[in-house]
Write an enzyme that holds these catalytic residues in place. Structure first.
Site, mmCIF file in Angstrom:
data_model
loop_
_atom_site.group_PDB
_atom_site.id
_atom_site.type_symbol
_atom_site.label_atom_id
_atom_site.label_comp_id
_atom_site.label_asym_id
_atom_site.label_seq_id
_atom_site.Cartn_x
_atom_site.Cartn_y
_atom_site.Cartn_z
ATOM 1 N N ASP A 110 52.316 -63.774 -25.428
ATOM 2 C CA ASP A 110 51.062 -63.049 -25.213
ATOM 3 C C ASP A 110 49.916 -63.976 -24.829
ATOM 4 O O ASP A 110 49.210 -63.742 -23.859
ATOM 5 C CB ASP A 110 50.686 -62.202 -26.449
ATOM 6 C CG ASP A 110 50.666 -63.005 -27.758
ATOM 7 O OD1 ASP A 110 50.946 -64.228 -27.736
ATOM 8 O OD2 ASP A 110 50.365 -62.408 -28.811
ATOM 9 N N LYS B 270 43.672 -69.097 -23.238
ATOM 10 C CA LYS B 270 42.297 -69.377 -23.668
ATOM 11 C C LYS B 270 41.849 -70.721 -23.124
ATOM 12 O O LYS B 270 42.612 -71.695 -23.167
ATOM 13 C CB LYS B 270 42.195 -69.369 -25.197
ATOM 14 C CG LYS B 270 42.149 -67.971 -25.775
ATOM 15 C CD LYS B 270 41.749 -67.962 -27.242
ATOM 16 C CE LYS B 270 41.852 -66.555 -27.794
ATOM 17 N NZ LYS B 270 41.662 -66.491 -29.245
ATOM 18 N N ASP C 200 46.843 -70.497 -26.945
ATOM 19 C CA ASP C 200 45.566 -70.823 -27.581
ATOM 20 C C ASP C 200 45.567 -72.320 -27.923
ATOM 21 O O ASP C 200 45.309 -73.147 -27.067
ATOM 22 C CB ASP C 200 45.405 -69.918 -28.812
ATOM 23 C CG ASP C 200 44.022 -69.976 -29.432
ATOM 24 O OD1 ASP C 200 43.239 -70.846 -29.054
ATOM 25 O OD2 ASP C 200 43.730 -69.157 -30.330
ATOM 26 N N LYS D 183 55.569 -60.736 -32.080
ATOM 27 C CA LYS D 183 55.670 -59.389 -31.536
ATOM 28 C C LYS D 183 54.731 -59.200 -30.361
ATOM 29 O O LYS D 183 54.799 -58.211 -29.652
ATOM 30 C CB LYS D 183 55.267 -58.361 -32.611
ATOM 31 C CG LYS D 183 55.988 -58.462 -33.923
ATOM 32 C CD LYS D 183 55.376 -57.452 -34.914
ATOM 33 C CE LYS D 183 55.590 -57.915 -36.306
ATOM 34 N NZ LYS D 183 54.831 -57.117 -37.279
ATOM 35 N N GLY D 184 53.841 -60.169 -30.185
ATOM 36 C CA GLY D 184 52.731 -59.991 -29.252
ATOM 37 C C GLY D 184 53.117 -59.787 -27.794
ATOM 38 O O GLY D 184 52.347 -59.235 -27.011
ATOM 39 N N PHE E 135 38.117 -63.612 -29.523
ATOM 40 C CA PHE E 135 39.263 -62.929 -30.124
ATOM 41 C C PHE E 135 39.534 -61.644 -29.354
ATOM 42 O O PHE E 135 38.624 -60.874 -29.070
ATOM 43 C CB PHE E 135 39.003 -62.613 -31.606
ATOM 44 C CG PHE E 135 40.219 -62.034 -32.280
ATOM 45 C CD1 PHE E 135 41.207 -62.872 -32.792
ATOM 46 C CD2 PHE E 135 40.399 -60.661 -32.377
ATOM 47 C CE1 PHE E 135 42.347 -62.338 -33.384
ATOM 48 C CE2 PHE E 135 41.528 -60.119 -32.970
ATOM 49 C CZ PHE E 135 42.511 -60.970 -33.483
ATOM 50 N N ARG F 118 48.333 -52.991 -31.433
ATOM 51 C CA ARG F 118 49.179 -53.608 -30.416
ATOM 52 C C ARG F 118 49.537 -52.610 -29.320
ATOM 53 O O ARG F 118 49.911 -52.993 -28.218
ATOM 54 C CB ARG F 118 50.495 -54.116 -31.037
ATOM 55 C CG ARG F 118 50.336 -55.275 -31.998
ATOM 56 C CD ARG F 118 51.735 -55.791 -32.380
ATOM 57 N NE ARG F 118 51.724 -56.608 -33.575
ATOM 58 C CZ ARG F 118 51.511 -57.920 -33.593
ATOM 59 N NH1 ARG F 118 51.264 -58.561 -32.480
ATOM 60 N NH2 ARG F 118 51.545 -58.595 -34.721
HETATM 61 P P1 XMP Z 1 48.564 -70.923 -30.596
HETATM 62 O O1 XMP Z 1 47.279 -71.357 -31.260
HETATM 63 O O2 XMP Z 1 49.783 -71.331 -31.353
HETATM 64 O O3 XMP Z 1 48.417 -69.379 -30.690
HETATM 65 O O4 XMP Z 1 48.587 -71.297 -29.116
HETATM 66 C C1 XMP Z 1 49.368 -68.536 -30.294
HETATM 67 C C2 XMP Z 1 49.379 -67.304 -31.164
HETATM 68 O O5 XMP Z 1 48.163 -67.081 -31.895
HETATM 69 C C3 XMP Z 1 47.820 -65.720 -31.850
HETATM 70 N N1 XMP Z 1 46.497 -65.560 -31.207
HETATM 71 C C4 XMP Z 1 45.823 -64.408 -31.084
HETATM 72 N N2 XMP Z 1 46.150 -63.163 -31.480
HETATM 73 N N3 XMP Z 1 44.104 -62.364 -30.604
HETATM 74 C C5 XMP Z 1 45.275 -62.141 -31.226
HETATM 75 O O6 XMP Z 1 45.574 -60.997 -31.572
HETATM 76 C C6 XMP Z 1 43.695 -63.579 -30.190
HETATM 77 O O7 XMP Z 1 42.615 -63.733 -29.620
HETATM 78 C C7 XMP Z 1 44.619 -64.662 -30.453
HETATM 79 N N4 XMP Z 1 44.580 -65.992 -30.178
HETATM 80 C C8 XMP Z 1 45.743 -66.505 -30.667
HETATM 81 C C9 XMP Z 1 48.911 -65.049 -31.035
HETATM 82 O O8 XMP Z 1 49.865 -64.505 -31.913
HETATM 83 C C10 XMP Z 1 49.549 -66.147 -30.247
HETATM 84 O O9 XMP Z 1 50.902 -65.922 -29.901
#
Ligand code: XMP
Length: 187
Positions: A100, A131, A103, A43-44, A152, A165
């Site tokens: 969104d 990130k 990471d 949903k992000g 975060f 959100r």
């Molecule tokens: P990956 O690790 O798969 O992460 O690249 C992607 C998803 O992890 C969540 N995510 C966060 N959500 N604050 C959040 O609210 C953060 O700092 C954060 N870091 C990762 C997010 O859903 C993203 O699509």
């Protein structure tokens, strides 16, 4: 509960608006002669998608894909579960995945592989945030709104325990902090 505490805003709504305008320009230029299909990750990416596509002057289609990565409230464990697949035909189309945040790379790495099974002409990635961490899965975003260290963040689509959100800005949360107005972790 500390009601007077102010959010630690990293990117204001004004900064986001300005950055998105530049990104739309870059994307439109790159997709000039192409049939663009945007796939947004639930949903992000919802607020990001809505503001981004409003800037486009040429026709495009968009659809959603729902994935969740299991974990606690702040970290992903990397087990990807698909909750909703695409319902649009992307064969021979130029796909832009909108998410969104990049990471560990697990979500977008998995998504790219998944979408490639439908036979698109190309798949590129556009993220609002990236990130600056070592990726677990080697995946690169083609368009990035803002880079940030390993902190975060919440707001503008990103959640803290499935809330916040809706906020028009992106704020940072310290390790033992909760958003202003939220019950502290000890309460
Ligand atoms: P990956 O690790 O798969 O992460 O690249 C992607 C998803 O992890 C969540 N995510 C966060 N959500 N604050 C959040 O609210 C953060 O700092 C954060 N870091 C990762 C997010 O859903 C993203 O699509």
């Amino acid at each position: 509960m500390n009601k007077d505490k102010q959010p630690n805003i990293l990117f204001s709504s004004e900064q986001i608006r300005e950055r998105l305008a530049t990104m739309v320009g870059e994307i439109e230029k790159d997709y000039r002669d192409k049939e663009l299909v945007v796939i947004a990750v639930l949903k992000g990416s919802v607020l990001f998608l809505a503001d981004l596509v409003r800037g486009f002057s040429r026709p495009l289609a968009f659809d959603f894909i729902g994935v969740s990565s299991y974990g606690n409230s702040r970290t992903s464990l990397g087990l990807i579960k698909m909750e909703k697949d695409i319902s649009i035909d992307i064969r021979d189309k130029d796909v832009l995945v909108v998410d969104d945040i990049l990471d560990t790379g697990r979500t977008l790495g998995w998504l790219k592989d998944h979408l490639n099974k439908f036979g698109p002409r190309s798949v590129k990635i556009c993220v609002l945030l990236e990130k600056e961490v070592d990726r677990v899965i080697d995946v690169e975003a083609n368009y990035v709104g803002f880079s940030l260290p390993n902190v975060f963040v919440y707001g503008y689509g990103l959640d803290y325990r499935d809330r916040y959100r809706h906020l028009p800005y992106i704020a940072q949360l310290g390790d033992n902090e909760v958003p202003p107005g939220e019950k502290s972790l000890e309460e």
